[in-house]
Design an enzyme around this catalytic site. Structure first.
Site, mmCIF file in Angstrom:
data_model
loop_
_atom_site.group_PDB
_atom_site.id
_atom_site.type_symbol
_atom_site.label_atom_id
_atom_site.label_comp_id
_atom_site.label_asym_id
_atom_site.label_seq_id
_atom_site.Cartn_x
_atom_site.Cartn_y
_atom_site.Cartn_z
ATOM 1 C CB SER A 83 -0.917 0.157 1.035
ATOM 2 O OG SER A 83 -0.099 -0.117 2.515
ATOM 3 C CE1 TYR A 144 -0.075 1.015 -3.450
ATOM 4 C CE2 TYR A 144 -0.055 3.316 -3.669
ATOM 5 C CZ TYR A 144 -0.619 2.265 -3.354
ATOM 6 O OH TYR A 144 -1.881 2.344 -2.724
#
Ligand SMILES: NC(=O)c1ccc[n+]([C@@H]2O[C@H](COP(=O)([O-])OP(=O)(O)OC[C@H]3O[C@@H](n4cnc5c(N)ncnc54)[C@H](O)[C@@H]3O)[C@@H](O)[C@H]2O)c1
Length: 273
Positions: A83, A144
């Site tokens: 995350s 990410y």
């Protein structure tokens, strides 16, 4: 927790991945109101199930475990995965291979709807003086964000090819309260997160829809006009925190990329070697 559930629709069995994470813990407490059985999963053992729960262990990169995890579920709320901006290897395992394993398992097990926790970092290299929508080209602010863009593309493929519907939630910043001035624009309360997830689960037809996950904040960089069919109506706003946040952070250095780009601190993270 909402005082009254956001929908009267009930599912037989919902799967929540990443159930030990920040948002997973919130949704683990909230989703039982919408289903007979909540299957919760994490990469490590979550301990004994609560009433109305099934607990399963599955690393996202473990194909066989993922196939077993999706057996018999009506829909998936996929909160598991890396995350934050991190070295490539964990991102590859959790967010690329893991997303592929999830969609393959959905195809094989006949699961027809996935709520995919994407991220605002898919478009993090837009500036904070631009207002964008879900059809603007992606501009990931790191590996990410790139991995979340892959997840969204994967969702589109599995809808076009196999009719598996997804709502990709480009979540802004879902925390108890906004921590800084950037979050006055990106913040989403946990109650609005519940409203968003439930609207995404219960909207009759979604295909592959992309929606930014934010509360009804006065300042925003995102226009959700292409996701009105989902029926998400935020009821909270960062505005009640504005005075305190601005008092804490009086000076903004506009030469700092963190203050210029929507992705904030993520735009300067890494490399890690
Ligand atoms: N919290 C936010 O404001 C926010 C903003 C944008 C996007 N998101 C996305 O929402 C989701 C949930 O966010 P969060 O804040 O709860 O994150 P989190 O990091 O607290 O939770 C994610 C969970 O996934 C697990 N995980 C990581 N890699 C895994 C793997 N390979 N196999 C199995 N499990 C793995 C982690 O152990 C963790 O428990 C994430 O996908 C995140 O990218 C969150």
């Amino acid at each position: 927790m909402l005082s009254k559930p956001a929908s009267t629709i009930r599912f037989k069995r919902l799967l929540l991945t990443g159930a030990a994470g920040n948002l997973g813990r919130e949704l683990r407490a909230r989703l039982p109101a919408y289903c007979d059985v909540l299957r919760v999963s994490h990469r490590s053992d979550l301990g004994a199930p609560n009433a109305g729960e099934e607990v399963m262990t599955a690393a996202l990169e473990d194909k066989d475990a993922m196939l077993a995890l999706l057996e018999g579920v009506d829909a998936v709320v996929h909160m598991g995965g890396v995350s934050t901006e991190q070295p490539w290897e964990p991102i590859l395992a959790g967010n690329i291979i893991g997303a592929y394993n999830l969609y393959e398992a959905a195809r094989k097990q006949g699961v027809k709807r996935i709520i995919f926790a994407s991220s605002n970092h898919v478009t993090g290299f837009y500036r904070q003086d631009e207002v964008i929508d879900a059809r603007d080209p992606v501009r990931p602010d790191g590996f990410y964000g790139l991995s979340k863009a892959f997840g969204e593309n994967l969702a589109q493929l599995y809808f076009d090819r196999w009719g598996i519907e997804t709502v990709s939630l480009r979540i802004g910043s879902s925390f108890p309260e906004p921590a800084d001035r950037r979050m006055l624009a990106t913040w989403m309360s946990f109650d609005d997160l519940e409203r968003l997830v439930v609207a995404s689960l219960t909207a009759p037809i979604v295909g592959h829809s992309i929606i930014y996950g934010m509360s009804d904040n006065a300042t925003t960089w995102w226009d959700n006009k292409y996701a009105r069919h989902i029926g998400y109506r935020p009821r909270d706003s960062s505005d009640r925190f504005r005075e305190a946040v601005e008092a804490r952070q009086q000076h903004i250095d506009l030469d700092d990329p963190v203050a210029r780009y929507q992705g904030g601190g993520f735009v300067t993270k890494g490399p890690f070697d």
